[in-house]
Write a protein that holds these residues in place. Structure first.
Motif, PDB file in Angstrom:
ATOM      1  N   THR A 162       0.850  -1.189   0.000  1.00 46.53           N
ATOM      2  CA  THR A 162       0.000   0.000   0.000  1.00 46.53           C
ATOM      3  C   THR A 162       0.886   1.240   0.000  1.00 46.53           C
ATOM      4  O   THR A 162       1.760   1.390   0.875  1.00 46.53           O
ATOM      5  N   THR A 203      -4.371   6.612  -2.704  1.00 50.07           N
ATOM      6  CA  THR A 203      -4.008   5.301  -2.147  1.00 50.07           C
ATOM      7  C   THR A 203      -3.931   4.283  -3.278  1.00 50.07           C
ATOM      8  O   THR A 203      -4.909   4.069  -4.002  1.00 50.07           O
ATOM      9  N   GLN A 238      -2.970   0.307  -3.977  1.00 51.41           N
ATOM     10  CA  GLN A 238      -2.827  -0.931  -3.218  1.00 51.41           C
ATOM     11  C   GLN A 238      -2.930  -2.138  -4.148  1.00 51.41           C
ATOM     12  O   GLN A 238      -3.815  -2.199  -5.008  1.00 51.41           O
TER      13      GLN A 238
END
Length: 560
Positions: free
Chosen positions: A508, A554, A556
């Protein structure tokens, strides 16, 4: 009474005969005296030629003795070069002012070249009338009569003696030719003795240089200092203008980079070996003598002339070259220098290997120290933090005040985070120093992009990133960090940026900035690219605004 016969001695015929005999006797006595004088002059000349042992002064004395012996106004000794030319020209009779107005010295063409190709005595009344004559350069003094003989050292033709302009406007005689050939024979012996003396002196200097270099290496000198000393001693031993030690890289072009230099104005930059004598030496491992280095080198401070290239051998591999050069129009190097400079090149290899061993030993010391620190962190610091966290967590059952309970819970969480960060630090300490893992590459990218900008980035990394993230995913992670930083600086105009990289069951990467957000008119091709990278591995990309302003990105993907 018969008269007495006439005395033949007293007769006019007898007196005439006696005068002729006396004249002939005087001429022969004169010839004997002249021959004696010539023999004495030849003996004096031979003694003068052998009076010293230095080669350069010996050559000068040979020319001066020859000029005096045959009453020539001008004289010279041309030393043969490797390609039927003259590598050195020692002259007498031309003053410095006249020489400065003349062009280059003879190179072995024309009549002088004829003596090189056919080393036999030549005696001419007017050298300009000979078919091989090519004339004189501008401002050259006039010359007519000529006498040339070869100088042999054992069975090798070392050079030729040239005499011009017999004093008194006469021509050189057969006797002059005989005594000059005799002097040339004595000169060959003197030259051989001078060569042997020069070699002994050179070997003595080589032994001193070798001892000095070995002393530096054993004394713990750095590789840079040892290589610089080797380059300096190469200049002195070879009577060169400059010398440089070049090391080859591992690229297909085998680019050469200077490791040490010495001499006058020796500024050699990076050189491409392909298609040059440097590349040939690297490929073959054999040294090379070069008459003109100019076409083999790039831009250097001084235009080079003759050169000598020696390989640096490390086992069966050639890691570089020792290049020694003389200035333009200098005397070429002789083959007798090759073994001496080859030994210095071997010492350069020893210096490099010694430095590499020293560096490896220092690295071992550092790694051992890191292992000790890592063990101390694991066995003491982490255990104490873990015990403290467990104690606080156990004490929560007796805490009834909500705010106090919240603070203790927060402290326990921070202790867990600290333990995780210390474990990450332990992994970093135990990683090889020269291993450019993903963690280091990401930090380098952030430092590179933020250099000189108003952005102040913070980096947080948790987990064994270098161990858990495969190389092919690491390349995508680098692209994510570059893109998010670029967006924060160019579009969001952020001044603060926090990048968090976490490695566990998934990788992440979170980017949080304090900028103005993502303007709607800005093309989102970069974000779409990141989204495609995440989708390729079954991951996701989310972009959201922060409550106090700014943007959170973000990225991931799962780690199998």
């Amino acid at each position: 009474m018969a008269g007495r016969p006439e005395d033949p001695v007293r007769s006019p015929l007898g007196g005439l005969r006696l005068d002729e005999l006396l004249d002939e006797m005087r001429e022969r006595l004169t010839e004997i005296g002249s021959t004696r004088d010539k023999m004495q002059g030849l003996l004096d000349a031979v003694l003068a030629v052998g009076a010293g042992l230095e080669l350069d002064s010996t050559l000068q004395r040979i020319v001066q003795a020859a000029v005096n012996l045959v009453d020539a106004r001008y004289g010279a000794l041309g030393v043969l070069g490797p390609r039927d030319n003259l590598s050195q020209f020692v002259y007498v009779g031309i003053d410095a002012e006249t020489r400065s107005r003349m062009g280059h010295l003879p190179e072995g063409k024309g009549l002088l070249g004829l003596l090189i190709k056919d080393p036999r005595a030549i005696r001419l009344q007017n050298l300009a009338e000979h078919a091989a004559s090519v004339g004189f350069p501008a401002n050259h003094p006039p010359m007519h009569s000529f006498l040339g003989v070869p100088v042999r050292v054992r069975d090798e033709v070392f050079g030729n003696l040239y005499m011009t302009e017999k004093k008194g406007s006469g021509d050189f005689t057969p006797d002059d030719e005989v005594v000059l050939e005799a002097l040339a024979a004595a000169a060959g012996v003197a030259i051989e003795n001078a060569r042997l003396f020069e070699r002994s002196k050179m070997r003595e200097r080589w032994l001193e240089a070798t001892a000095e270099i070995n002393s530096q290496l054993l004394g713990g000198a750095s590789a840079e200092d040892a290589l610089r000393l080797i380059a300096q001693r190469s200049v002195e031993l070879a009577a060169a203008s400059w010398s440089v030690i070049l090391l080859a890289d591992d690229s297909p072009e085998r680019t050469l980079r200077p490791a040490a230099q010495a001499g006058d104005n020796a500024v050699v930059n990076e050189l491409v070996s392909e298609g040059t004598v440097l590349g040939e030496v690297l490929a073959s491992g054999a040294p090379a003598l070069v008459e003109d280095l100019n076409e083999h080198l790039g831009d250097v401070a001084v235009e080079p002339g003759a050169g000598l290239v020696v390989p640096l051998r490390a086992g069966s591999a050639v890691t570089g070259v020792l290049l020694t050069a003389r200035e333009k129009d200098g005397v070429p190097f002789g083959p007798d220098l090759l073994p001496l400079l080859a030994s210095l090149a071997d010492q350069a290899v020893v210096a490099l290997e010694f430095a590499e061993n020293q560096r490896a030993r220092r690295l071992v010391d550092v790694l051992e120290d890191r292992d000790r620190i890592a063990r101390d962190l694991h066995d003491h610091v982490i255990q104490r933090l873990f015990a403290t966290g467990m104690s606080l967590q156990g004490a929560l059952t007796w805490v009834t005040h909500p705010q106090v309970r919240q603070r203790v819970q927060k402290a326990v969480t921070q202790l867990d985070q600290t333990v995780l960060e210390i474990r990450t630090s332990i992994f970093d300490l135990q990683a090889a120093d020269d291993y450019a893992g993903l963690r280091r590459r990401l930090v380098d990218i952030i430092a590179e992009l933020s250099e000189g900008s108003a952005l102040s980035p913070a980096v947080r990394m948790t987990g064994t990133i270098d161990n858990l993230v495969p190389d092919h995913i690491g390349e995508h992670a680098e692209a994510v960090v570059r893109e998010t930083m670029s967006n924060a600086m160019r579009h969001a105009h952020a001044t603060e940026l926090t990048i968090t990289v976490e490695a566990g069951d998934s990788l992440t990467i979170t980017s949080v900035d304090n900028g103005v957000g993502m303007p709607p008119q800005v093309a989102r091709s970069g974000l779409r690219n990141l989204e495609q990278r995440a989708a390729e591995f079954g991951g996701s990309l989310t972009v959201a605004g922060e409550p106090g302003g700014g943007t959170r990105v973000t990225w991931q993907i799962p780690l199998d």
